[in-house]
Design an enzyme around this catalytic site. Structure first.
Site: not given
Length: 284
Positions: A46, A109, A135, A140, A163, A205
């Protein structure tokens, strides 16, 4: 999986003012974090603004990082999306020479069920020639990978870690309590890294480690008291990295440190004057 213990750098993608990729700036960043004590590099996450890079640009950035890194650190490549078959096609078209693992964000989404998330990652892990790191970033993606789902996915031989950027320490503790010994629990929140270490995490990370790799070397590898004090140094500046969306604040900080410019791609815009002044006042 010891190669992924410690600090992974979620590398930014520097741009010129006209929007073109600044490869000289990218080289400076790679050299800066490598000399500063980073343990591995994460390309096209990202923070690298992967959402606004073309497929060809992503390949160019990966090729450049592999060249600049020259085998010094392991490489994790960001390959995620919400079209499972499209992602499998991309994996099959990718040259994995020099890539040690992929970091793959949970589908965004679509808001899949936990069963859908499991099926998605099983399909990716079956198709991918290198290990997969999950992740989880609900802020998000608008869906959470539950701890039960993470533990179920940890059974797949090609899924090696997660992550965790949910910010939910209780969820992370439940993962740590029952995960396989060789499964990686990686912090996705810079400030929470010492807490994650305490419960059994293996590092971070990181966004801010682009600027301050030495601080994160202490956070991840020093004794816990030193780790905690190192993280405290970031308490003021860390929220500013996300205030106008990552990597807007970070890129201005990198400009202040003389590492690269602060250009971002639309729909992101450069940091506001107010944010710039506060970053200047709190940079380390």
């Amino acid at each position: 999986m010891l190669k992924f213990h410690g600090t992974g750098i979620a590398l930014i993608t520097p741009f010129h003012e006209d929007g073109a990729i600044d490869f000289d700036g990218l080289k400076k960043v790679v050299d800066h974090v490598t000399k500063g004590g980073a343990d591995y590099l994460v390309v096209q996450g990202t923070t690298g603004e992967t959402a606004t890079l073309s497929k060809e640009e992503k390949k160019e950035v990966l090729k450049a990082v592999l060249e600049f890194n020259a085998g010094r650190l392991p490489i994790v490549y960001g390959l995620g999306g919400n079209n499972t078959q499209g992602l499998i096609d991309e994996i099959q078209a990718t040259d994995f020479k020099g890539i040690d693992a992929i970091l793959s964000v949970s589908p965004y989404y679509n808001k899949p069920s936990q069963a859908g998330i499991i099926a998605h990652y099983h399909a990716l892990a079956d198709a991918c020639p290198v290990p997969v790191i999950l992740y989880n970033v609900p802020g998000r993606t608008m869906s959470n990978i539950s701890y039960q789902t993470t533990l179920e996915l940890s059974k797949h031989p090609n899924i090696i870690g997660i992550k965790e950027a949910s910010g939910d320490l209780s969820q992370c503790m439940r993962i740590a309590a029952k995960m396989p010994e060789d499964f990686l629990l990686i912090s996705g929140d810079d400030i929470l890294t010492p807490s994650m270490r305490v419960i059994g995490g293996h590092g971070v990370i990181s966004v801010l480690a682009n600027a301050y790799p030495e601080i994160f070397r202490d956070i991840c590898h020093a004794d816990l008291e030193t780790s905690k004090k190192a993280a405290f140094k970031l308490l003021d500046i860390n929220p500013m990295m996300y205030e106008e969306s990552n990597p807007v604040g970070l890129k201005f900080l990198m400009k202040e440190l003389g590492l690269c410019g602060d250009a971002v791609r639309l729909p992101l815009v450069k940091a506001s004057e107010s944010l710039k002044e506060r970053i200047k006042a709190h940079k380390i």
